[in-house]
Design a protein around this motif. Structure first.
Motif, mmCIF file in Angstrom:
data_model
loop_
_atom_site.group_PDB
_atom_site.id
_atom_site.type_symbol
_atom_site.label_atom_id
_atom_site.label_comp_id
_atom_site.label_asym_id
_atom_site.label_seq_id
_atom_site.Cartn_x
_atom_site.Cartn_y
_atom_site.Cartn_z
ATOM 1 N N SER A 151 0.970 -1.236 -0.061
ATOM 2 C CA SER A 151 -0.105 -0.020 0.022
ATOM 3 C C SER A 151 0.723 1.246 0.148
ATOM 4 O O SER A 151 2.100 1.059 0.295
ATOM 5 C CB SER A 151 -1.059 0.078 1.257
ATOM 6 N N GLN A 152 0.175 2.393 -0.284
ATOM 7 C CA GLN A 152 1.016 3.677 -0.342
ATOM 8 C C GLN A 152 2.258 3.669 -1.175
ATOM 9 O O GLN A 152 3.267 4.108 -0.742
ATOM 10 C CB GLN A 152 0.970 4.370 0.934
ATOM 11 N N SER A 153 2.342 3.110 -2.376
ATOM 12 C CA SER A 153 3.482 2.671 -3.079
ATOM 13 C C SER A 153 3.537 3.181 -4.525
ATOM 14 O O SER A 153 4.024 2.472 -5.518
ATOM 15 C CB SER A 153 3.970 1.435 -3.150
ATOM 16 N N PRO A 154 3.014 4.501 -4.855
ATOM 17 C CA PRO A 154 3.248 5.176 -6.281
ATOM 18 C C PRO A 154 4.570 4.936 -6.915
ATOM 19 O O PRO A 154 4.823 4.743 -8.191
ATOM 20 C CB PRO A 154 2.461 6.246 -6.290
ATOM 21 N N ASP A 155 5.749 5.091 -5.989
ATOM 22 C CA ASP A 155 6.774 5.361 -6.346
ATOM 23 C C ASP A 155 7.465 3.916 -6.842
ATOM 24 O O ASP A 155 8.613 3.918 -7.469
ATOM 25 C CB ASP A 155 7.834 5.875 -5.110
ATOM 26 N N LEU A 156 6.782 3.065 -6.590
ATOM 27 C CA LEU A 156 7.241 1.716 -7.081
ATOM 28 C C LEU A 156 6.768 1.058 -8.411
ATOM 29 O O LEU A 156 7.125 0.298 -9.225
ATOM 30 C CB LEU A 156 7.030 0.430 -5.895
ATOM 31 N N ASN A 157 5.810 1.849 -8.880
ATOM 32 C CA ASN A 157 4.994 1.477 -10.129
ATOM 33 C C ASN A 157 5.457 2.498 -11.326
ATOM 34 O O ASN A 157 5.248 3.725 -11.342
ATOM 35 C CB ASN A 157 3.355 1.771 -9.981
ATOM 36 N N PRO A 158 5.999 2.000 -12.274
ATOM 37 C CA PRO A 158 6.476 2.753 -13.277
ATOM 38 C C PRO A 158 5.680 3.381 -14.327
ATOM 39 O O PRO A 158 5.817 4.260 -14.822
ATOM 40 C CB PRO A 158 7.540 1.757 -14.137
ATOM 41 N N ILE A 159 4.548 2.849 -14.126
ATOM 42 C CA ILE A 159 3.284 3.318 -14.939
ATOM 43 C C ILE A 159 3.109 5.125 -14.483
ATOM 44 O O ILE A 159 2.522 5.787 -15.297
ATOM 45 C CB ILE A 159 2.048 2.565 -15.117
ATOM 46 N N GLU A 160 3.248 5.263 -13.097
ATOM 47 C CA GLU A 160 3.051 6.493 -12.764
ATOM 48 C C GLU A 160 4.284 7.472 -13.402
ATOM 49 O O GLU A 160 3.772 8.725 -13.604
ATOM 50 C CB GLU A 160 3.275 6.630 -11.208
ATOM 51 N N ASN A 161 5.209 7.037 -13.666
ATOM 52 C CA ASN A 161 6.175 7.903 -14.337
ATOM 53 C C ASN A 161 5.719 8.097 -15.815
ATOM 54 O O ASN A 161 5.871 9.239 -16.411
ATOM 55 C CB ASN A 161 7.665 7.306 -14.539
ATOM 56 N N ILE A 162 5.205 7.346 -16.356
ATOM 57 C CA ILE A 162 4.736 7.275 -17.701
ATOM 58 C C ILE A 162 3.542 8.259 -17.833
ATOM 59 O O ILE A 162 3.560 9.192 -18.365
ATOM 60 C CB ILE A 162 4.003 5.958 -18.191
ATOM 61 N N PHE A 163 2.771 8.360 -16.928
ATOM 62 C CA PHE A 163 1.515 9.117 -16.605
ATOM 63 C C PHE A 163 1.983 10.525 -16.536
ATOM 64 O O PHE A 163 1.607 11.568 -17.210
ATOM 65 C CB PHE A 163 0.567 8.810 -15.644
ATOM 66 N N GLY A 164 3.113 10.769 -15.822
ATOM 67 C CA GLY A 164 3.791 12.023 -15.600
ATOM 68 C C GLY A 164 4.251 12.682 -16.662
ATOM 69 O O GLY A 164 4.196 13.779 -17.280
ATOM 70 N N TRP A 165 5.101 11.796 -17.514
ATOM 71 C CA TRP A 165 5.738 12.256 -19.036
ATOM 72 C C TRP A 165 4.409 12.599 -19.813
ATOM 73 O O TRP A 165 4.596 13.758 -20.443
ATOM 74 C CB TRP A 165 6.290 10.968 -19.321
ATOM 75 N N MET A 166 3.534 11.923 -19.994
ATOM 76 C CA MET A 166 2.222 12.160 -20.690
ATOM 77 C C MET A 166 1.724 13.486 -20.472
ATOM 78 O O MET A 166 1.299 14.336 -21.408
ATOM 79 C CB MET A 166 1.312 11.073 -20.478
ATOM 80 N N LYS A 167 1.466 13.745 -19.166
ATOM 81 C CA LYS A 167 0.892 14.917 -18.804
ATOM 82 C C LYS A 167 1.712 16.034 -19.119
ATOM 83 O O LYS A 167 1.034 17.107 -19.596
ATOM 84 C CB LYS A 167 0.470 15.066 -17.048
ATOM 85 N N GLN A 168 3.114 15.933 -19.039
ATOM 86 C CA GLN A 168 3.969 17.087 -19.486
ATOM 87 C C GLN A 168 3.955 17.404 -21.011
ATOM 88 O O GLN A 168 3.930 18.642 -21.230
ATOM 89 C CB GLN A 168 5.585 16.588 -19.072
ATOM 90 N N LYS A 169 3.854 16.552 -21.945
ATOM 91 C CA LYS A 169 3.619 16.645 -23.101
ATOM 92 C C LYS A 169 2.298 17.186 -23.547
ATOM 93 O O LYS A 169 2.033 17.990 -24.482
ATOM 94 C CB LYS A 169 3.860 15.311 -24.114
ATOM 95 N N LEU A 170 1.034 16.587 -22.841
ATOM 96 C CA LEU A 170 -0.231 16.899 -23.075
ATOM 97 C C LEU A 170 -0.442 18.517 -22.841
ATOM 98 O O LEU A 170 -0.997 19.383 -23.528
ATOM 99 C CB LEU A 170 -1.106 15.942 -22.142
ATOM 100 N N TYR A 171 0.063 18.987 -21.747
ATOM 101 C CA TYR A 171 -0.347 20.454 -21.162
ATOM 102 C C TYR A 171 0.675 21.372 -22.013
ATOM 103 O O TYR A 171 0.354 22.492 -21.494
ATOM 104 C CB TYR A 171 -0.468 20.442 -19.715
#
Length: 221
Positions: A151-171
């Protein structure tokens, strides 16, 4: 130029129990075959994001107007070493039944195309993912294809990094409709190749080692 008003990055507060579970998870999973793991999660994208990074001259006051209740799209997304899975777009609130439908329509067939029977799903412990309905369906349809998640471990899931990269490009773009927003999200997702994804899933053994070395605390990923 410097950033005018930085905000703190919000991270989950980890209890002693959570830290111990993260350590245990890191030790157990450091040496698994991460190339056979499917990483999945949901993300939300706003038509008009509520906060925008602004770079200004020092001491210059900046007022950025935003929409208080912007329209938004949700996606369910997944990837593995073989590539990305078909996106699922939705605007409704997700419940357990709808989540199970997504797994049935978007996960299992593609996972088997990519990996045969040798694949495992990693997702967080969102209540929809761990609901009675979801657990019963996964026990019946993919009993051998699950791995526990701390629990409470988004830092362990690389898909969170992908989402962050997508939002940087998107916005970097401005959108006037959810149709435009959806089209651009799909274009960004279609851009992603297995080569692009390689550093993300290959980082998992290192993430496991780090979380053990740092006594279960949040790691810098």
């Amino acid at each position: 130029m410097e950033y005018s008003k930085p905000w703190a990055t919000l991270v989950p507060m980890l209890s002693e129990k959570n830290r111990l579970l993260r350590i245990e998870w890191g030790k157990k999973n450091e040496n698994i075959h991460w190339c056979h793991v499917v990483f999945a999660d949901e993300a939300s994208f706003w038509l008009k994001p509520g906060r925008v990074r602004l770079w200004t001259k020092r001491n210059r006051k900046v007022i950025q107007l935003t929409t208080k209740h912007s329209a938004k799209l949700h996606i369910w997304a997944a990837f593995s070493s073989m590539g990305t899975f078909p996106l699922c777009f939705f605007r409704r609130n997700m419940d357990a039944t709808f989540f199970v439908n997504i797994l049935e329509w978007h996960l299992i067939e593609q996972a088997e195309v990519f990996h045969g029977q040798k694949w495992f799903l990693i997702q967080d412990n969102d209540p929809k993912h761990t609901s009675r309905i979801a657990k019963a369906w996964m026990e019946k349809n993919m009993k051998k294809n699950q791995r526990k998640w701390p629990s409470q471990s988004p830092d362990l899931n690389p898909i969170e990094n992908i989402f962050g990269w997508m939002k940087q490009k998107l916005y970097k773009d401005n959108f006037t409709s959810l149709v435009q927003l959806e089209k651009r999200i799909q274009e960004i997702w279609d851009y992603i190749t297995p080569e692009f994804l390689a550093p993300y899933y290959k980082s998992m053994s290192h993430r496991c080692r780090l979380v053990v070395e740092q006594n279960g605390s949040k790691i810098n990923y």
